[in-house]
Design a protein around this motif. Structure first.
Motif, PDB file in Angstrom:
ATOM      1  N   LEU B  35      -3.777 -20.794  50.436  1.00 36.41           N
ATOM      2  CA  LEU B  35      -4.634 -19.750  49.889  1.00 36.41           C
ATOM      3  C   LEU B  35      -4.622 -18.527  50.782  1.00 36.41           C
ATOM      4  CD1 LEU B  35      -7.941 -21.281  48.491  1.00 36.41           C
ATOM      5  CD2 LEU B  35      -6.336 -19.797  47.319  1.00 36.41           C
ATOM      6  N   GLU B  36      -4.640 -18.779  52.090  1.00 36.62           N
ATOM      7  CA  GLU B  36      -4.669 -17.662  53.028  1.00 36.62           C
ATOM      8  C   GLU B  36      -3.409 -16.813  52.893  1.00 36.62           C
ATOM      9  OE1 GLU B  36      -5.508 -19.624  56.718  1.00 36.62           O
ATOM     10  OE2 GLU B  36      -7.655 -19.183  56.571  1.00 36.62           O
ATOM     11  N   VAL B  72      -4.061 -17.358  42.928  1.00 40.75           N
ATOM     12  CA  VAL B  72      -5.280 -17.724  43.653  1.00 40.75           C
ATOM     13  C   VAL B  72      -5.992 -18.861  42.927  1.00 40.75           C
ATOM     14  CG1 VAL B  72      -7.568 -16.963  44.362  1.00 40.75           C
ATOM     15  CG2 VAL B  72      -5.620 -15.462  44.698  1.00 40.75           C
ATOM     16  N   LYS B  73      -6.099 -18.690  41.602  1.00 40.66           N
ATOM     17  CA  LYS B  73      -6.774 -19.731  40.803  1.00 40.66           C
ATOM     18  C   LYS B  73      -6.093 -21.081  40.990  1.00 40.66           C
ATOM     19  CE  LYS B  73      -8.663 -16.881  37.118  1.00 40.66           C
ATOM     20  NZ  LYS B  73      -8.697 -16.539  35.718  1.00 40.66           N
ATOM     21  N   GLU B  74      -4.744 -21.026  40.980  1.00 40.26           N
ATOM     22  CA  GLU B  74      -3.952 -22.248  41.163  1.00 40.26           C
ATOM     23  C   GLU B  74      -4.223 -22.855  42.527  1.00 40.26           C
ATOM     24  OE1 GLU B  74       0.158 -21.479  39.483  1.00 40.26           O
ATOM     25  OE2 GLU B  74       0.584 -22.711  41.266  1.00 40.26           O
ATOM     26  N   GLY B  75      -4.222 -21.980  43.549  1.00 41.00           N
ATOM     27  CA  GLY B  75      -4.451 -22.425  44.917  1.00 41.00           C
ATOM     28  C   GLY B  75      -5.804 -23.096  45.078  1.00 41.00           C
ATOM     29  N   HIS B 101     -12.768 -13.470  52.282  1.00 39.82           N
ATOM     30  CA  HIS B 101     -11.737 -12.443  52.175  1.00 39.82           C
ATOM     31  C   HIS B 101     -11.311 -12.223  50.725  1.00 39.82           C
ATOM     32  CE1 HIS B 101     -10.692 -11.045  56.247  1.00 39.82           C
ATOM     33  NE2 HIS B 101     -11.424 -12.082  56.560  1.00 39.82           N
ATOM     34  N   LEU B 102     -11.257 -13.292  49.944  1.00 35.46           N
ATOM     35  CA  LEU B 102     -10.914 -13.141  48.520  1.00 35.46           C
ATOM     36  C   LEU B 102     -12.015 -12.376  47.787  1.00 35.46           C
ATOM     37  CD1 LEU B 102      -9.342 -16.650  47.808  1.00 35.46           C
ATOM     38  CD2 LEU B 102      -8.167 -14.450  47.724  1.00 35.46           C
ATOM     39  N   VAL B 103     -13.273 -12.659  48.130  1.00 33.16           N
ATOM     40  CA  VAL B 103     -14.397 -11.920  47.549  1.00 33.16           C
ATOM     41  C   VAL B 103     -14.243 -10.436  47.875  1.00 33.16           C
ATOM     42  CG1 VAL B 103     -16.875 -11.467  47.733  1.00 33.16           C
ATOM     43  CG2 VAL B 103     -16.064 -13.814  47.543  1.00 33.16           C
ATOM     44  N   PHE B 104     -13.959 -10.157  49.137  1.00 27.99           N
ATOM     45  CA  PHE B 104     -13.790  -8.769  49.595  1.00 27.99           C
ATOM     46  C   PHE B 104     -12.669  -8.082  48.820  1.00 27.99           C
ATOM     47  CE2 PHE B 104     -12.423  -5.219  51.866  1.00 27.99           C
ATOM     48  CZ  PHE B 104     -11.221  -5.425  52.503  1.00 27.99           C
ATOM     49  N   GLN B 105     -11.545  -8.769  48.677  1.00 29.66           N
ATOM     50  CA  GLN B 105     -10.401  -8.157  47.990  1.00 29.66           C
ATOM     51  C   GLN B 105     -10.719  -7.887  46.515  1.00 29.66           C
ATOM     52  OE1 GLN B 105      -7.597 -11.084  49.173  1.00 29.66           O
ATOM     53  NE2 GLN B 105      -7.610 -10.291  51.270  1.00 29.66           N
ATOM     54  N   CYS B 106     -11.363  -8.839  45.856  1.00 32.03           N
ATOM     55  CA  CYS B 106     -11.758  -8.623  44.457  1.00 32.03           C
ATOM     56  C   CYS B 106     -12.733  -7.453  44.365  1.00 32.03           C
ATOM     57  CB  CYS B 106     -12.426  -9.870  43.878  1.00 32.03           C
ATOM     58  SG  CYS B 106     -11.278 -11.223  43.596  1.00 32.03           S
TER      59      CYS B 106
END
Lengths: 237, 223
Positions: B35-36, B72-75, B101-106
């Motif tokens: 994921l990272e 990402v969803k797959e991960g 970090h994913l929250v931040f990017q979204c």
């Protein structure tokens, strides 16, 4: 200023206001959710503290088990009552607050009380039945903390138990109860042997293992002194 | 069962459980690493906002970043499979960092597209998770709030670079947005934890953004 511009400016201001209000509204909801969670955490911390205190008192009681041979069963019975009380008064409330899904979420809140309780209950069962209770035993004896117990917590509790047994052993040497001392010595020795086998598996277990080792060394020294003292008495009598 | 046997039995059980725990943790760690890697690829794309913030370009970059979301969803789905659903919080420490970090990017994508703050539900939808622990793998409120707090630092830096490539309007909007965000976070009753410490950084970003607007005003780059 053209008419178009003023209209645009006004709608921008309104949009900003709406945006702000919307954001405030969202975060007001988040605040309620966070407050709820923090309050629950606090309630669990308070219950955990009560469990720690009550468990410690139970352990102090159990230390008096060798003081008067005629009162041994009485001491054990009262200790059992105390342990049951903690189940009824505190553990039941903790379980009511959390369901099994949230068990690990609130672990930091109740973990100190859990460790102390495990120390008390394992000590009780050692004195009563001369054995170490297993994880599965605990789940059936004390289902509430039993279900919350992880292998790590249990191992930490056993390390603490070795400390209490060491104290019992030293007390016993004062009253010349050598058979109890040698029994405790063998018991802690097996615990230590197995503990070394798991000490590398998780952080924190290494330190606990060192504590067990220190307790064992003290107990072995006390037994050694007792053996020599008895030999002296025989020799010079 | 005598004393010796009971100790052996107890430690056999302990050892078994610890070994199981170790191997699950290893699986979780591997899934999180995957994921990272995806998160880093998204981050890479989004760094282009510092070069150019014209509307068409922004649209293009957001489009490129969004292309990674199915991965990402797959991960996350693969991550979910590594542990029993009831043990979410047992292993959650492994993925706080990447989830934030994913929250931040979204939230950065949504901000550049619409100039609003992504909601928790919208994040959950983008990542293919729920917001409710009863529904399995979910985004916690703390991960959402901490993830969003990574946005101000990025936006204030974008504001600086906007001035460099002569987009003088966007910094004004960014300053206003950050001040709204600050007001929103003030509503929360925070304890002295990681979230609180991250929040403390927000006021400096607000000041920085306001400073940029002031710098532009006094040089008459904006009215």
């Amino acid at each position: 200023m053209k008419l178009d511009e003023s209209v645009t400016l006004q709608s921008t201001v309104h949009d900003e206001q709406d945006g702000q209000n919307n954001l405030q509204h969202q975060f007001a909801e988040y605040q309620v959710e966070l407050d709820c969670k923090n309050d629950k955490h606090e309630r669990l911390v308070k219950l955990s503290r009560d469990i720690t205190i009550a468990s410690k008192r139970c352990i102090f009681l159990l230390h008096r088990v060798l003081d008067d041979p005629s009162k041994q069963q009485e001491v054990l019975d009262e200790a059992e009552r105390k342990l049951d009380q903690i189940q009824a008064n505190q553990w039941s409330k903790i379980i009511a607050e959390i369901n099994s899904d949230d068990m690990y979420l609130y672990a930091r809140a109740y973990w100190p009380g859990l460790e102390e309780y495990i120390e008390a209950i394992t000590y009780y069962y050692y004195l009563k039945e001369n054995r170490l209770v297993t994880l599965t035993d605990l789940v059936s004896i004390a289902p509430f903390p039993g279900r919350l117990l992880t292998a790590y917590d249990f191992a930490a509790g056993i390390a603490d138990l070795s400390g209490e047994l060491m104290r019992l052993c030293i007390n016993a040497s004062g009253s010349g109860e050598d058979s109890v001392m040698y029994r405790i010595c063998s018991f802690i020795r097996i615990i230590y042997k197995r503990f070394v086998g798991i000490s590398k598996k998780l952080k924190g277990l290494n330190k606990k293992c060192q504590q067990v080792e220190q307790n064992l060394i003290k107990v072995e020294k006390a037994c050694y002194d007792m053996k020599l003292r008895k030999a002296e008495i025989l020799h010079f009598s | 069962m005598d004393a010796k046997e009971s100790v052996e039995a107890a430690f056999d059980q302990i050892k078994l459980e610890l070994d199981t725990f170790q191997s699950v943790k290893e699986q979780v760690r591997i899934a999180v690493e995957k994921l990272e890697a995806i998160s880093e690829a998204i981050f890479n794309r989004l760094q282009n906002f510092h070069e150019n913030t014209t509307p068409d370009y922004v649209k293009e970059i957001c489009g490129q970043a969004r292309k990674f979301l199915p991965k990402v969803k797959e991960g996350i789905f693969d991550l979910q499979k590594t542990f029993p659903p009831s043990d979410y919080y047992r292993y959650a420490d492994h993925w706080h960092h990447v989830m934030q970090h994913l929250v931040f990017q979204c939230s950065l994508i949504v901000y550049m597209e619409e100039e609003t703050l992504i909601t928790r539900d919208q994040v959950a939808q983008s990542l293919g998770v729920s917001t409710n622990k009863a529904d399995g793998f979910h985004i916690t409120l703390e991960d959402y709030l901490q993830g969003v707090l990574l946005l101000p630092g990025e936006l204030s830096r974008i504001a600086v670079n906007c001035v460099i490539h002569e987009d003088y309007q966007r910094p004004i909007q960014i300053a206003s947005f950050l001040s709204q965000l600050n007001a929103a976070y003030k509503v929360l009753n925070l304890k002295n934890d990681a979230l609180r410490r991250k929040y403390d950084g927000l006021k400096y970003e607000v000041k920085k953004a306001e400073g940029i607007v002031y710098d532009m005003k006094i040089r008459r780059l904006i009215p």
